[in-house]
Design a protein around this motif. Sequence first.
Motif, PDB file in Angstrom:
ATOM      1  N   ASN A 163       0.826  -1.208   0.000  1.00 43.48           N
ATOM      2  CA  ASN A 163       0.000   0.000   0.000  1.00 43.48           C
ATOM      3  C   ASN A 163       0.860   1.257   0.000  1.00 43.48           C
ATOM      4  O   ASN A 163       0.545   2.228  -0.679  1.00 43.48           O
ATOM      5  CB  ASN A 163      -0.955   0.007   1.192  1.00 43.48           C
ATOM      6  N   LEU A 164       1.927   1.229   0.755  1.00 45.93           N
ATOM      7  CA  LEU A 164       2.836   2.376   0.797  1.00 45.93           C
ATOM      8  C   LEU A 164       3.454   2.594  -0.578  1.00 45.93           C
ATOM      9  O   LEU A 164       3.480   3.708  -1.089  1.00 45.93           O
ATOM     10  CB  LEU A 164       3.929   2.170   1.844  1.00 45.93           C
ATOM     11  N   GLY A 165       3.923   1.526  -1.184  1.00 46.49           N
ATOM     12  CA  GLY A 165       4.519   1.628  -2.515  1.00 46.49           C
ATOM     13  C   GLY A 165       3.524   2.142  -3.542  1.00 46.49           C
ATOM     14  O   GLY A 165       3.846   2.974  -4.387  1.00 46.49           O
ATOM     15  N   GLN A 166       2.298   1.647  -3.464  1.00 44.75           N
ATOM     16  CA  GLN A 166       1.246   2.107  -4.386  1.00 44.75           C
ATOM     17  C   GLN A 166       0.962   3.588  -4.170  1.00 44.75           C
ATOM     18  O   GLN A 166       0.804   4.340  -5.129  1.00 44.75           O
ATOM     19  CB  GLN A 166      -0.030   1.279  -4.191  1.00 44.75           C
ATOM     20  N   GLY A 167       0.916   4.020  -2.912  1.00 42.57           N
ATOM     21  CA  GLY A 167       0.663   5.427  -2.610  1.00 42.57           C
ATOM     22  C   GLY A 167       1.765   6.321  -3.152  1.00 42.57           C
ATOM     23  O   GLY A 167       1.500   7.399  -3.705  1.00 42.57           O
ATOM     24  N   ILE A 168       3.001   5.887  -2.990  1.00 40.32           N
ATOM     25  CA  ILE A 168       4.132   6.661  -3.508  1.00 40.32           C
ATOM     26  C   ILE A 168       4.061   6.733  -5.028  1.00 40.32           C
ATOM     27  O   ILE A 168       4.271   7.792  -5.625  1.00 40.32           O
ATOM     28  CB  ILE A 168       5.465   6.055  -3.033  1.00 40.32           C
ATOM     29  N   LYS A 169       3.735   5.608  -5.654  1.00 37.51           N
ATOM     30  CA  LYS A 169       3.611   5.582  -7.115  1.00 37.51           C
ATOM     31  C   LYS A 169       2.521   6.539  -7.585  1.00 37.51           C
ATOM     32  O   LYS A 169       2.722   7.327  -8.508  1.00 37.51           O
ATOM     33  CB  LYS A 169       3.294   4.168  -7.592  1.00 37.51           C
ATOM     34  N   GLU A 170       1.370   6.485  -6.932  1.00 37.62           N
ATOM     35  CA  GLU A 170       0.260   7.365  -7.319  1.00 37.62           C
ATOM     36  C   GLU A 170       0.614   8.829  -7.116  1.00 37.62           C
ATOM     37  O   GLU A 170       0.271   9.676  -7.935  1.00 37.62           O
ATOM     38  CB  GLU A 170      -0.999   6.987  -6.536  1.00 37.62           C
ATOM     39  N   GLN A 171       1.320   9.132  -6.042  1.00 39.35           N
ATOM     40  CA  GLN A 171       1.741  10.511  -5.788  1.00 39.35           C
ATOM     41  C   GLN A 171       2.709  10.973  -6.876  1.00 39.35           C
ATOM     42  O   GLN A 171       2.610  12.090  -7.373  1.00 39.35           O
ATOM     43  CB  GLN A 171       2.394  10.628  -4.414  1.00 39.35           C
ATOM     44  N   GLY A 172       3.618  10.100  -7.261  1.00 36.74           N
ATOM     45  CA  GLY A 172       4.574  10.435  -8.318  1.00 36.74           C
ATOM     46  C   GLY A 172       3.887  10.672  -9.648  1.00 36.74           C
ATOM     47  O   GLY A 172       4.220  11.611 -10.382  1.00 36.74           O
ATOM     48  N   VAL A 173       2.900   9.840  -9.959  1.00 36.63           N
ATOM     49  CA  VAL A 173       2.141  10.020 -11.198  1.00 36.63           C
ATOM     50  C   VAL A 173       1.403  11.351 -11.160  1.00 36.63           C
ATOM     51  O   VAL A 173       1.420  12.113 -12.131  1.00 36.63           O
ATOM     52  CB  VAL A 173       1.174   8.837 -11.428  1.00 36.63           C
ATOM     53  N   ALA A 174       0.760  11.658 -10.037  1.00 38.29           N
ATOM     54  CA  ALA A 174       0.023  12.923  -9.912  1.00 38.29           C
ATOM     55  C   ALA A 174       0.959  14.112 -10.069  1.00 38.29           C
ATOM     56  O   ALA A 174       0.630  15.090 -10.751  1.00 38.29           O
ATOM     57  CB  ALA A 174      -0.694  12.980  -8.571  1.00 38.29           C
ATOM     58  N   GLN A 175       2.140  14.034  -9.466  1.00 40.72           N
ATOM     59  CA  GLN A 175       3.103  15.127  -9.594  1.00 40.72           C
ATOM     60  C   GLN A 175       3.566  15.264 -11.030  1.00 40.72           C
ATOM     61  O   GLN A 175       3.752  16.373 -11.527  1.00 40.72           O
ATOM     62  CB  GLN A 175       4.295  14.907  -8.669  1.00 40.72           C
ATOM     63  N   GLY A 176       3.736  14.142 -11.716  1.00 35.15           N
ATOM     64  CA  GLY A 176       4.135  14.170 -13.124  1.00 35.15           C
ATOM     65  C   GLY A 176       3.076  14.824 -13.989  1.00 35.15           C
ATOM     66  O   GLY A 176       3.387  15.588 -14.907  1.00 35.15           O
ATOM     67  N   VAL A 177       1.811  14.536 -13.693  1.00 34.53           N
ATOM     68  CA  VAL A 177       0.709  15.141 -14.448  1.00 34.53           C
ATOM     69  C   VAL A 177       0.695  16.643 -14.235  1.00 34.53           C
ATOM     70  O   VAL A 177       0.592  17.419 -15.191  1.00 34.53           O
ATOM     71  CB  VAL A 177      -0.645  14.505 -14.047  1.00 34.53           C
ATOM     72  N   VAL A 178       0.830  17.065 -12.993  1.00 39.01           N
ATOM     73  CA  VAL A 178       0.836  18.500 -12.684  1.00 39.01           C
ATOM     74  C   VAL A 178       2.015  19.181 -13.370  1.00 39.01           C
ATOM     75  O   VAL A 178       1.861  20.245 -13.969  1.00 39.01           O
ATOM     76  CB  VAL A 178       0.865  18.735 -11.155  1.00 39.01           C
ATOM     77  N   GLN A 179       3.177  18.547 -13.316  1.00 40.70           N
ATOM     78  CA  GLN A 179       4.364  19.124 -13.971  1.00 40.70           C
ATOM     79  C   GLN A 179       4.136  19.218 -15.479  1.00 40.70           C
ATOM     80  O   GLN A 179       4.489  20.213 -16.109  1.00 40.70           O
ATOM     81  CB  GLN A 179       5.604  18.301 -13.669  1.00 40.70           C
TER      82      GLN A 179
END
Length: 74
Positions: free
Chosen positions: A4-20
């Motif tokens: 779950n932690l790994g999935q959360g980090i992955k999702e956060q990274g994807v969201a940051q990539g989208v915003v960038q």
Amino acid sequence: AMCNLGQGIKEQGVAQGVVQGIRQGIEQGRKKEVFDSVRDGDYSVERGAEKLNLSVEEFEKQMDEAGYQIMETV
């Protein structure tokens, strides 16, 4: 828990990539708008540089790299 932690980090990274990506797209669109205005003679090179917070030299370099020609003033 690690899954779950790994999935959360992955999702956060994807969201940051989208915003960038959105920010970069907006910046590119803004540059294109200013470059078009300078090319068309609506703005001076100095005004275009000012609008993008660049030096005149850097503005001219970026315009050239983007394939724009600067309209000669008479």
